[in-house]
Design a protein around this motif. Structure first.
Motif, mmCIF file in Angstrom:
data_model
loop_
_atom_site.group_PDB
_atom_site.id
_atom_site.type_symbol
_atom_site.label_atom_id
_atom_site.label_comp_id
_atom_site.label_asym_id
_atom_site.label_seq_id
_atom_site.Cartn_x
_atom_site.Cartn_y
_atom_site.Cartn_z
ATOM 1 N N MET A 193 20.454 29.101 50.756
ATOM 2 C CA MET A 193 19.773 30.024 49.875
ATOM 3 C C MET A 193 19.837 29.493 48.447
ATOM 4 S SD MET A 193 20.690 33.998 48.932
ATOM 5 C CE MET A 193 20.492 34.542 50.612
ATOM 6 N N ILE A 194 18.738 29.633 47.756
ATOM 7 C CA ILE A 194 18.672 29.242 46.356
ATOM 8 C C ILE A 194 18.354 30.488 45.533
ATOM 9 C CG2 ILE A 194 17.418 27.884 44.629
ATOM 10 C CD1 ILE A 194 16.738 25.909 46.924
ATOM 11 N N VAL A 195 19.123 30.704 44.488
ATOM 12 C CA VAL A 195 18.846 31.776 43.535
ATOM 13 C C VAL A 195 18.768 31.124 42.169
ATOM 14 C CG1 VAL A 195 19.683 33.937 42.523
ATOM 15 C CG2 VAL A 195 20.069 33.465 44.972
ATOM 16 N N ARG A 196 17.657 31.356 41.479
ATOM 17 C CA ARG A 196 17.440 30.666 40.202
ATOM 18 C C ARG A 196 16.648 31.599 39.293
ATOM 19 N NH1 ARG A 196 15.201 25.938 42.318
ATOM 20 N NH2 ARG A 196 17.271 25.064 42.338
ATOM 21 N N SER A 197 17.014 31.679 38.038
ATOM 22 C CA SER A 197 16.284 32.526 37.099
ATOM 23 C C SER A 197 15.494 31.662 36.124
ATOM 24 C CB SER A 197 17.242 33.436 36.325
ATOM 25 O OG SER A 197 17.934 32.693 35.344
ATOM 26 N N LEU A 198 14.490 32.269 35.515
ATOM 27 C CA LEU A 198 13.722 31.566 34.482
ATOM 28 C C LEU A 198 14.629 31.191 33.323
ATOM 29 C CD1 LEU A 198 10.469 33.701 34.522
ATOM 30 C CD2 LEU A 198 10.818 31.424 35.507
ATOM 31 N N LYS A 199 15.601 32.032 33.036
ATOM 32 C CA LYS A 199 16.563 31.746 31.963
ATOM 33 C C LYS A 199 17.353 30.470 32.278
ATOM 34 C CE LYS A 199 20.017 34.179 29.218
ATOM 35 N NZ LYS A 199 20.757 35.437 29.069
ATOM 36 N N ASP A 200 17.682 30.254 33.564
ATOM 37 C CA ASP A 200 18.404 29.041 33.983
ATOM 38 C C ASP A 200 17.578 27.778 33.735
ATOM 39 O OD1 ASP A 200 20.452 30.656 34.996
ATOM 40 O OD2 ASP A 200 19.704 30.567 37.055
ATOM 41 N N ILE A 201 16.265 27.907 33.773
ATOM 42 C CA ILE A 201 15.350 26.761 33.677
ATOM 43 C C ILE A 201 15.031 26.403 32.229
ATOM 44 C CG2 ILE A 201 12.980 26.034 34.210
ATOM 45 C CD1 ILE A 201 13.294 27.707 36.812
ATOM 46 N N GLU A 202 15.143 27.387 31.344
ATOM 47 C CA GLU A 202 14.796 27.207 29.931
ATOM 48 C C GLU A 202 15.429 25.926 29.370
ATOM 49 O OE1 GLU A 202 12.748 28.805 26.623
ATOM 50 O OE2 GLU A 202 13.077 29.947 28.453
ATOM 51 N N SER A 235 5.348 25.079 31.418
ATOM 52 C CA SER A 235 5.564 25.551 32.778
ATOM 53 C C SER A 235 7.038 25.441 33.148
ATOM 54 C CB SER A 235 4.723 24.711 33.742
ATOM 55 O OG SER A 235 4.851 25.176 35.059
ATOM 56 N N LYS A 236 7.546 26.497 33.735
ATOM 57 C CA LYS A 236 8.908 26.488 34.280
ATOM 58 C C LYS A 236 8.770 26.317 35.784
ATOM 59 C CE LYS A 236 10.693 29.162 30.489
ATOM 60 N NZ LYS A 236 10.963 30.515 30.022
ATOM 61 N N ARG A 237 9.265 25.195 36.276
ATOM 62 C CA ARG A 237 9.106 24.820 37.682
ATOM 63 C C ARG A 237 10.296 25.375 38.476
ATOM 64 N NH1 ARG A 237 5.409 20.381 36.769
ATOM 65 N NH2 ARG A 237 3.908 21.255 35.344
ATOM 66 N N LYS A 278 11.681 18.781 45.970
ATOM 67 C CA LYS A 278 13.024 18.400 46.433
ATOM 68 C C LYS A 278 13.740 19.535 47.150
ATOM 69 C CE LYS A 278 15.371 19.049 41.984
ATOM 70 N NZ LYS A 278 16.088 18.310 40.937
ATOM 71 N N GLU A 279 13.271 20.767 46.977
ATOM 72 C CA GLU A 279 13.865 21.876 47.729
ATOM 73 C C GLU A 279 13.330 21.950 49.160
ATOM 74 O OE1 GLU A 279 15.184 22.466 43.885
ATOM 75 O OE2 GLU A 279 13.153 23.222 44.109
ATOM 76 N N LYS A 280 12.306 21.146 49.450
ATOM 77 C CA LYS A 280 11.736 20.995 50.787
ATOM 78 C C LYS A 280 11.277 22.325 51.404
ATOM 79 C CE LYS A 280 14.423 16.812 51.680
ATOM 80 N NZ LYS A 280 13.538 15.963 50.975
ATOM 81 N N ALA A 281 10.650 23.159 50.568
ATOM 82 C CA ALA A 281 10.123 24.438 51.051
ATOM 83 C C ALA A 281 8.672 24.318 51.514
ATOM 84 C CB ALA A 281 10.224 25.491 49.944
ATOM 85 N N GLY A 282 8.010 23.184 51.217
ATOM 86 C CA GLY A 282 6.617 22.999 51.603
ATOM 87 C C GLY A 282 5.634 23.477 50.544
ATOM 88 N N PHE A 283 6.130 24.000 49.433
ATOM 89 C CA PHE A 283 5.294 24.443 48.319
ATOM 90 C C PHE A 283 6.135 24.348 47.059
ATOM 91 C CE2 PHE A 283 7.611 28.127 49.785
ATOM 92 C CZ PHE A 283 8.049 28.737 48.609
ATOM 93 N N SER A 284 5.495 24.464 45.895
ATOM 94 C CA SER A 284 6.249 24.607 44.647
ATOM 95 C C SER A 284 5.797 25.894 43.976
ATOM 96 C CB SER A 284 6.085 23.389 43.730
ATOM 97 O OG SER A 284 4.740 23.150 43.417
ATOM 98 N N LEU A 285 6.702 26.460 43.169
ATOM 99 C CA LEU A 285 6.480 27.740 42.507
ATOM 100 C C LEU A 285 6.772 27.566 41.030
ATOM 101 C CD1 LEU A 285 6.035 30.875 42.749
ATOM 102 C CD2 LEU A 285 8.517 31.028 43.077
#
Length: 142
Positions: free
Chosen positions: A1-10, A25-27, A32-39
């Motif tokens: 499980m991955i939990v990530r906030s926009l604040k973490d990416i800043e 853009s905040k990726r 590399k997370e190998k989910a088959g898409f990017s958000l």
């Protein structure tokens, strides 16, 4: 499980600012997370114009804040995009976005991006690397 906030990416390597100066853009989820898409959460700045052509990707965009005119550059058809409106570039359409106000949206790309992409002179991201697809059952964390 991955939990990530926009604040973490800043201000990390996942926080990409375009060379053109028209968007950032905040990726959130990358190849590399190998989910088959990017958000991504992307903000396009008021009063700018960004022409794009995702020749190598399908993109879905959900506006969550702001307003913009979206033009299909191939047909000339224009659409007004406001919060709650989604558009899907399922035909690799060349398009231009003209934000009236700062325009914040959530974007999903298939295939996923690696995270450092910026538009080239054609408004395109480079083709994905084959390993970018990965196996969605096996992420780095598990």
């Amino acid at each position: 499980m991955i939990v990530r906030s926009l604040k973490d990416i800043e201000n990390t390597d996942r926080h990409v600012r375009s060379k053109s100066g028209t968007w950032e853009s905040k990726r959130i989820v990358l190849a590399k997370e190998k989910a088959g898409f990017s958000l991504h959460e992307t903000v396009l700045y008021a009063g700018t114009e960004t022409s794009m052509w995702y020749a190598n990707h399908i993109e879905a965009v959900l506006c969550v804040e702001g307003e913009a005119e979206l033009t299909n550059d191939e047909t000339g058809e224009a659409h007004w995009i406001e919060p709650g409106t989604m558009y899907l570039l399922d035909g690799h359409e060349r398009h231009t976005l003209r934000p009236k106000t700062d325009f914040r949206c959530v974007c999903v790309f298939n295939p996923p991006v690696t995270g450092r992409e910026d538009h080239d002179e054609n408004g395109t991201y480079p083709p994905p690397e084959p390993e970018a697809w990965g196996d969605p059952q096996h992420t780095e964390e598990g």
